[in-house]
Design an enzyme around this catalytic site. Structure first.
Site, PDB file in Angstrom:
ATOM      1  N   CYS A  56       4.702   9.411  -7.878  1.00 54.24           N
ATOM      2  CA  CYS A  56       6.150   9.546  -8.027  1.00 54.24           C
ATOM      3  C   CYS A  56       6.495  10.451  -9.207  1.00 54.24           C
ATOM      4  O   CYS A  56       6.205  11.642  -9.171  1.00 54.24           O
ATOM      5  CB  CYS A  56       6.795   8.163  -8.133  1.00 54.24           C
ATOM      6  SG  CYS A  56       8.570   8.187  -7.788  1.00 54.24           S
ATOM      7  N   HIS A  59       4.105   4.849  -3.792  1.00 51.71           N
ATOM      8  CA  HIS A  59       3.606   4.076  -4.928  1.00 51.71           C
ATOM      9  C   HIS A  59       2.389   3.239  -4.569  1.00 51.71           C
ATOM     10  O   HIS A  59       2.516   2.091  -4.142  1.00 51.71           O
ATOM     11  CB  HIS A  59       4.717   3.168  -5.458  1.00 51.71           C
ATOM     12  CG  HIS A  59       5.782   3.924  -6.170  1.00 51.71           C
ATOM     13  ND1 HIS A  59       5.729   4.196  -7.516  1.00 51.71           N
ATOM     14  CD2 HIS A  59       6.907   4.501  -5.710  1.00 51.71           C
ATOM     15  CE1 HIS A  59       6.796   4.902  -7.865  1.00 51.71           C
ATOM     16  NE2 HIS A  59       7.530   5.099  -6.790  1.00 51.71           N
ATOM     17  N   GLU A  97       0.401   1.954  -6.681  1.00 49.73           N
ATOM     18  CA  GLU A  97       0.242   0.866  -7.666  1.00 49.73           C
ATOM     19  C   GLU A  97       1.054  -0.382  -7.322  1.00 49.73           C
ATOM     20  O   GLU A  97       0.743  -1.477  -7.763  1.00 49.73           O
ATOM     21  CB  GLU A  97       0.581   1.369  -9.077  1.00 49.73           C
ATOM     22  CG  GLU A  97       2.061   1.447  -9.424  1.00 49.73           C
ATOM     23  CD  GLU A  97       2.783   2.608  -8.776  1.00 49.73           C
ATOM     24  OE1 GLU A  97       2.261   3.205  -7.818  1.00 49.73           O
ATOM     25  OE2 GLU A  97       3.900   2.925  -9.225  1.00 49.73           O
TER      26      GLU A  97
END
Lengths: 83, 235
Positions: free
Chosen positions: B87, B204, B206
């Site tokens: 991002c 994303h 994560e």
């Protein structure tokens, strides 16, 4: 000296914010409007050697103020307080 | 054991999630890196997390690249180190010149926050070797400026070199207009550099490592880095 820097989206790069602004202008009745492009206008005071200011500003634009992938720039330099 | 550095810039949001996913979920060593750090504390891989570094002032990612730590990150990347930007991290890598192209305002002008289907275009990279070719992944996206653009020559080069690693697709794996959440050229969601050691994508990974949070396909990116390092990162 005062510098004025204009940063605008390159021709061909999508500018959805410009497009939305144009639509809003049309809805207000300003139907003559075409090709609205939104950019940034930056002013700054610059000290130093007037003969070097153009090259220095060009460096500033290339290194930070504009992203050459998506934006064009131009700038003007004048005496502070003189329009 | 993999020793992954996670950079925190002023305005980073997802650094804590990245550290959590790495250490608590994936069980590898996660090392916080501060934006003022001059060194990398011996890490063997780096994640630039999402967020709004420096308030997205000027352009998203434009100011973060002048953080002291970025000198070390660029040096690390140029010597073959594995760097993944997610991002805002992707935006920073583009602004730093480590990846081609740029990320601009979503075509819809709307901030998008939802799950997105991705298709793995290459599973022979350091970041996707744990995926199968053409695998469909589900990852969260949340961004206002994720529209990937590049000039025609650059786009041709990126595609020609096979630098596109993941694309936005629909549930059937097709790169349709409707599946493109932000207007990115060719539905591009993530790319690698020519050398193959720097990767950036808008989705994303994560946020999607812990099954308890709903999605865990993101773990594959970190597992891939781990596998690459175990092989000695001879990319």
């Amino acid at each position: 000296m005062q510098a004025k820097v204009y940063v605008t989206p390159k021709a061909g790069v999508l500018d959805p914010a410009g497009k939305a602004t144009q639509k809003a202008l049309h809805s207000l009745g300003f139907e003559e409007v075409r090709d609205v492009r939104l950019g940034r206008y930056i002013t700054m005071e610059v000290e130093g050697d007037p003969t070097e200011v153009t090259a220095r500003l060009d460096d500033m634009c290339r290194q930070l103020l504009a992203n050459g992938v998506i934006e064009d720039y131009r700038f003007e330099v004048g005496e502070t307080g003189v329009e | 054991m993999m020793r992954c550095g996670v950079v925190t810039f002023p305005g980073s949001l997802d650094d804590a999630d990245t550290l959590y996913s790495l250490s608590e979920v994936l069980g590898v060593e996660a090392v916080p890196l501060w934006h003022k750090d001059r060194g990398l504390h011996g890490v063997d891989s780096i994640v630039l997390p999402g967020g709004f570094s420096y308030g997205d002032y000027l352009r998203s990612g434009a100011l973060a690249r002048f953080s002291p730590v970025m000198d070390s990150v660029v040096e690390f990347a140029n010597s073959g180190g594995l760097v993944m930007g997610l991002c805002n991290g992707f935006q920073i890598l583009c602004e730093a010149g480590l990846l081609p192209g740029a990320l601009v305002r979503n075509q819809s002008l709307l901030f998008v926050c939802r799950a997105a289907h991705l298709r793995v275009e290459r599973n022979d990279t350091a970041f996707t070797n744990s995926c199968s070719e053409g695998e469909r992944l589900l990852l969260p996206i949340k961004h206002g400026e994720g529209c990937f653009v590049a000039n025609a020559d650059t786009l041709e080069r990126i595609e020609g070199n096979g630098q596109v690693v993941v694309r936005y697709v629909d549930e059937n794996g097709e790169t349709t207009q409707a599946a493109n959440p932000n207007g990115s050229l060719n539905n591009i969601a993530g790319i690698v550099n020519e050398a193959g050691n720097v990767f950036g994508m808008m989705p994303h990974a994560e946020h999607a490592c812990d099954r308890a949070l709903g999605m865990d396909d993101g773990a594959k990116f970190f597992r891939s880095i781990e596998a690459q390092l175990a092989r000695g990162n001879a990319s």
